[in-house]
Write a protein that holds these residues in place. Structure first.
Motif, short mmCIF file in Angstrom:
data_model
loop_
_atom_site.label_atom_id
_atom_site.label_comp_id
_atom_site.label_asym_id
_atom_site.label_seq_id
_atom_site.Cartn_x
_atom_site.Cartn_y
_atom_site.Cartn_z
N ARG A 188 21.24 -61.62 6.07
CA ARG A 188 21.50 -60.61 5.15
C ARG A 188 20.50 -60.63 3.97
O ARG A 188 20.05 -59.62 3.59
CB ARG A 188 22.99 -60.41 4.41
N ARG B 123 38.27 -52.90 3.11
CA ARG B 123 36.82 -52.36 2.94
C ARG B 123 37.03 -51.19 1.90
O ARG B 123 36.23 -50.97 0.93
CB ARG B 123 36.28 -52.14 4.28
N THR C 100 30.67 -59.92 9.14
CA THR C 100 30.28 -59.03 10.03
C THR C 100 31.28 -59.11 11.51
O THR C 100 32.12 -59.90 11.15
CB THR C 100 28.78 -59.51 10.69
N GLN D 228 30.57 -59.29 3.18
CA GLN D 228 31.93 -58.98 4.01
C GLN D 228 31.49 -59.81 5.49
O GLN D 228 30.52 -59.88 5.87
CB GLN D 228 32.20 -57.77 3.98
N ALA E 14 32.05 -55.78 7.17
CA ALA E 14 30.76 -55.33 7.17
C ALA E 14 30.48 -53.83 8.19
O ALA E 14 30.93 -54.07 9.25
CB ALA E 14 29.59 -56.31 6.99
#
Length: 322
Positions: free
Chosen positions: A307, A253, A276, A274, A236
């Motif tokens: 999140r 990613r 961190t 995703q 992320a």
């Protein structure tokens, strides 16, 4: 009102990736009330194929999390997990022989197939198909799936991504073909040069993560209200990190970003979870280490709950239950 049409994509990542799935899904269920087992279609790659099979077999998000963290499992979850522990192979993975290069003729055929249809397979998948065969068997994986499901595909869509070794092309089992479910899951999990390729109807298959760690784009033609992606192998945020996994996580990613664009061009919103930087630090090291399952699952749950409180996420979260 009809239930929202949700596609659930569960990415690759080994044992650690499966633990990450469990933390994210538990947080989603806890915070929103959405049950991942109700997804209209589940797409699984490698570790995601195992998590997806568990969901379709009836294992709840809470029980999946409890299994990874040593928590209390529901009676139904205990029944399902007892079948796995009783029917699956115990202990470590078994070696099937010695590592060896693929025959020159087979490697030439793979390269020729890629040259004839250069857009049909990604370079990474072709290279994975050229790598030496692994020496570890997948019987432990297929045995567990067989015990959990009696070898039967679920009634609701479960799409399992693998790569055909001879030409590097992605195959989506459950959509394109329906071989025995244990073989399909084992094929999706067959990490190149570690696991031996899995034979399915006379063809050798390797890990679907060689094409993409997520394969979310297989849903681009589906009529869905939302696609939820759990991607253990990416990262992320856009900030750079000084870590050994920086490049592979950025590659994963980039793959996911491309797949997300294809979905959004068709008007399908996407919500991706995703790791961190803090999650990635907990996940670092051997992706097949079961000792990491508890810490990774707990970290993933905590970061996902944070999140889900963000204003920019709330509109997509509303689509899960509205």
């Amino acid at each position: 009102m009809s239930a929202p049409r949700v596609g659930l994509v569960l990415g690759a990542g080994g044992t650690v990736g499966g633990a990450f799935h469990s933390g994210v899904l538990a947080a989603l269920a806890e915070a929103t009330g959405w049950d991942p087992r109700t997804a209209q279609v589940i797409v699984g790659t490698s570790a995601g194929s195992i998590t997806g099979t568990g969901l379709r077999a009836g294992l709840s998000a809470a029980d999946g999390y409890a299994r990874n963290t040593g928590g209390r499992v529901s009676p139904e979850g205990a029944r399902l997990l007892a079948a796995v522990s009783g029917g699956g192979r115990r202990g470590g993975f078994d070696r099937t022989g010695s590592r060896r290069l693929r025959p020159a003729r087979a490697m030439a055929a793979t390269l020729a197939g890629a040259a004839v249809r250069p857009l049909a397979a990604r370079p990474a998948a072709v290279l994975a198909g050229l790598a030496p065969d692994g020496v570890v068997g997948t019987d432990m994986i297929s045995g567990g799936v067989d015990a959990l499901t009696q070898g039967r595909w679920p009634a609701d869509p479960l799409w399992i991504c693998a790569v055909r070794q001879r030409d590097g092309r992605r195959v989506v089992f459950g959509r394109d073909a329906r071989p025995p479910l244990p073989a399909a899951v084992a094929a999706s999990c067959a990490i190149p040069s570690f696991f031996a390729p899995v034979d399915v109807d006379g063809e050798a298959y390797i890990d679907g993560g060689a094409h993409s760690p997520t394969n979310a784009d297989v849903l681009r033609h589906e009529e869905l209200d939302l696609v939820v992606v759990v991607s253990p192998m990416s990262i992320a945020g856009r900030g750079l990190r000084l870590a050994p996994d920086q490049l592979p996580r950025r590659w994963a990613r980039a793959r996911l970003d491309g797949e997300a664009r294809r979905l959004r061009r068709r008007g399908v919103p996407l919500l991706a979870f995703q790791p961190t930087a803090e999650d990635a630090a907990v996940m670092a090291g051997n992706a097949l280490d079961p000792a990491k399952a508890g810490p990774v699952a707990r970290a993933a749950r905590a970061s996902t709950l944070r999140r889900l409180e963000r204003p920019d996420v709330l509109d997509r979260v509303d689509r899960l239950v509205s």
